[in-house]
Design a protein around this motif. Structure first.
Motif, PDB file in Angstrom:
ATOM      1  N   UNK A   1       0.839  -1.191   0.000  1.00 29.27           N
ATOM      2  CA  UNK A   1       0.000   0.000   0.000  1.00 29.27           C
ATOM      3  C   UNK A   1       0.881   1.252   0.000  1.00 29.27           C
ATOM      4  N   UNK A   2       0.331   2.366  -0.466  1.00 27.24           N
ATOM      5  CA  UNK A   2       1.124   3.580  -0.558  1.00 27.24           C
ATOM      6  C   UNK A   2       0.202   4.782  -0.617  1.00 27.24           C
ATOM      7  N   UNK A   3       0.808   5.936  -0.820  1.00 27.18           N
ATOM      8  CA  UNK A   3       0.041   7.160  -0.991  1.00 27.18           C
ATOM      9  C   UNK A   3      -0.899   7.081  -2.186  1.00 27.18           C
ATOM     10  N   UNK A   4      -0.442   6.363  -3.237  1.00 28.75           N
ATOM     11  CA  UNK A   4      -1.282   6.204  -4.431  1.00 28.75           C
ATOM     12  C   UNK A   4      -2.608   5.519  -4.065  1.00 28.75           C
ATOM     13  N   UNK A  31      -8.806  -7.538   5.996  1.00 29.53           N
ATOM     14  CA  UNK A  31      -7.405  -7.944   6.162  1.00 29.53           C
ATOM     15  C   UNK A  31      -7.200  -8.797   7.403  1.00 29.53           C
ATOM     16  N   UNK A  32      -8.006  -8.583   8.421  1.00 26.92           N
ATOM     17  CA  UNK A  32      -7.923  -9.434   9.619  1.00 26.92           C
ATOM     18  C   UNK A  32      -8.222 -10.882   9.246  1.00 26.92           C
ATOM     19  N   UNK A  33      -9.278 -11.077   8.475  1.00 25.34           N
ATOM     20  CA  UNK A  33      -9.637 -12.435   8.032  1.00 25.34           C
ATOM     21  C   UNK A  33      -8.555 -13.007   7.127  1.00 25.34           C
ATOM     22  N   UNK A  34      -8.032 -12.169   6.209  1.00 21.82           N
ATOM     23  CA  UNK A  34      -6.967 -12.638   5.304  1.00 21.82           C
ATOM     24  C   UNK A  34      -5.721 -13.040   6.082  1.00 21.82           C
ATOM     25  N   UNK A  56       0.425  -0.205   6.098  1.00 24.01           N
ATOM     26  CA  UNK A  56      -0.402  -1.171   6.816  1.00 24.01           C
ATOM     27  C   UNK A  56       0.441  -1.875   7.879  1.00 24.01           C
ATOM     28  N   UNK A  57      -0.115  -1.964   9.076  1.00 18.40           N
ATOM     29  CA  UNK A  57       0.533  -2.708  10.150  1.00 18.40           C
ATOM     30  C   UNK A  57      -0.476  -3.636  10.802  1.00 18.40           C
ATOM     31  N   UNK A  58       0.039  -4.819  11.205  1.00 15.39           N
ATOM     32  CA  UNK A  58      -0.787  -5.815  11.884  1.00 15.39           C
ATOM     33  C   UNK A  58      -0.307  -5.927  13.319  1.00 15.39           C
ATOM     34  N   UNK A  59      -1.235  -5.874  14.266  1.00 10.42           N
ATOM     35  CA  UNK A  59      -0.893  -5.947  15.685  1.00 10.42           C
ATOM     36  C   UNK A  59      -1.617  -7.126  16.320  1.00 10.42           C
ATOM     37  N   UNK A 103       2.069  -7.168   2.053  1.00  7.98           N
ATOM     38  CA  UNK A 103       1.638  -6.153   1.099  1.00  7.98           C
ATOM     39  C   UNK A 103       0.900  -6.739  -0.085  1.00  7.98           C
ATOM     40  N   UNK A 104       1.372  -7.888  -0.584  1.00  8.84           N
ATOM     41  CA  UNK A 104       0.718  -8.539  -1.732  1.00  8.84           C
ATOM     42  C   UNK A 104      -0.698  -8.986  -1.358  1.00  8.84           C
ATOM     43  N   UNK A 105      -0.818  -9.604  -0.181  1.00  8.85           N
ATOM     44  CA  UNK A 105      -2.133 -10.051   0.286  1.00  8.85           C
ATOM     45  C   UNK A 105      -3.049  -8.856   0.503  1.00  8.85           C
ATOM     46  N   UNK A 106      -2.464  -7.797   1.090  1.00  7.44           N
ATOM     47  CA  UNK A 106      -3.260  -6.599   1.372  1.00  7.44           C
ATOM     48  C   UNK A 106      -3.782  -5.969   0.091  1.00  7.44           C
TER      49      UNK A 106
END
Length: 365
Positions: A1-4, A31-34, A56-59, A103-106
């Protein structure tokens, strides 16, 4: 993901009217499910998308406890305080666990979510546009036909005109323009579904509203409609202005207004009658084009006994009882029709046919 990515969501918000924040929240939930599916984990996680940068960050979310029983869901107080000395028992600790190739999954998940939300939003807009047109007339173009329906293109959506909602002997070909009445608008899992009709009495009412300015302006009102589609209809009209003739307004100059409606309904005969608060007069008018000698009203039974000249009996009843049946539907009263001879035999003397009641009505064939 990015600014774009963030800029793309902002563009969707401007073009489609879908809130960027709602889209991001939906992507985070997806994304949580993914994450759980792709990384085979049952731990509680939170996904955060930075609204400015698109990062994107996952916690992993773990409950602070004294003794850890399930390390996927819990963290000891000692370990938690090594990260932040302010942690207490039952607090929630968040530890970043963003995978390297997430990132690819997201990106794939985000694309699916955005596409789905755009589709849902467009369906919602179409539904909102047509739910206000329920019980109104629309004009569309015939696209195709199957064993049950003719499908009409209304521009943004294809509506279904069931074959049993066509008038007898009515046929349409691809590309024909068709006026129809919307009987139902439903929001289904497959999107909005619109059902049309050519036989509904509402179609006749709306056609008169379109063709007669006095009805559109509210000077003349339609009080009742009775219809046997493709054969004959009756419409009762009333004027709120004593100087405006309701029947003449509907007929139009040289019959042009009503003839336009007759043509639209493939030659369906239309009787336009004057509504009256006096039941006997209203029933007499409703039996147009037959002349009436006498009407006796029985309030308790909500029935009217009508006497007509002998030579008018078959006209009053109509082919297969159609005229009498439509008059009963129009007025809401049961109607018992007798000829002068029958009435004299059963009830004694009645008025003669030279003493006919005045009828202000017109029949258009």
């Amino acid at each position: 993901m990015s600014m774009d990515f963030i800029e793309a969501l902002s563009e969707i918000e401007r073009e489609k009217g879908i809130s960027k924040d709602i889209l991001i929240e939906a992507i985070e939930a997806a994304l949580i499910s993914s994450y759980k599916r792709n990384f085979n984990t049952a731990q509680n996680v939170r996904v955060d998308i930075n609204r400015m940068t698109g990062v994107i960050r996952v916690y992993a979310r773990k409950t602070v406890v004294e003794d850890v029983l399930d390390p996927r869901l819990e963290i000891s107080l000692h370990a938690a305080r090594e990260m932040n000395p302010n942690f207490q028992i039952d607090d929630i600790s968040e530890i970043e666990v963003t995978p390297r190739d997430f990132g690819r999954i997201a990106a794939q998940t985000a694309k699916q979510v955005v596409t789905q939300r755009i589709r849902e939003a467009e369906r919602g807009l179409i539904y909102n546009a047509f739910i206000d047109k329920e019980e109104d007339i629309v004009t569309g173009i015939v696209q195709r036909q199957d064993q049950r329906n003719i499908y009409i293109d209304l521009g943004k959506i294809e509506a279904a005109l069931p074959l049993n909602e066509l008038m007898p002997n009515e046929k349409f070909s691809h590309g024909d323009r068709v006026k129809s009445y919307i009987t139902k608008v439903e929001n289904t899992t497959k999107g909005p579904q619109i059902i049309l009709s050519r036989t509904h009495p509402g179609l006749l009412k709306r056609l008169f509203e379109l063709e007669v300015p006095e009805i559109f302006d509210g000077v003349v009102e339609i009080r009742s409609v009775a219809r046997e589609a493709g054969f004959r209809s009756k419409i009762a009209v009333h004027s709120r202005n004593p100087e405006v003739d309701p029947v003449g307004s509907c007929v139009g100059p040289k019959g042009l207004r009503v003839q336009t409606i007759v043509n639209e309904l493939k030659g369906e005969k239309i009787d336009i009658v004057r509504w009256s608060e006096n039941v006997d007069e209203y029933v007499a008018n409703a039996l147009s084009p037959s002349k009436v000698v006498e009407v006796t009203v029985f309030e308790n039974e909500k029935m009217a006994r009508v006497i007509v000249p002998d030579y008018q009996l078959s006209l009053a009843i109509g082919i297969k009882g159609q005229n009498a049946r439509l008059a009963a539907k129009l007025t809401g009263w049961k109607i018992d029709i007798k000829s002068e001879t029958q009435a004299e035999q059963e009830y004694g003397r009645v008025k003669t046919s030279t003493e006919l009641m005045h009828q202000d009505s017109v029949s258009i064939d």
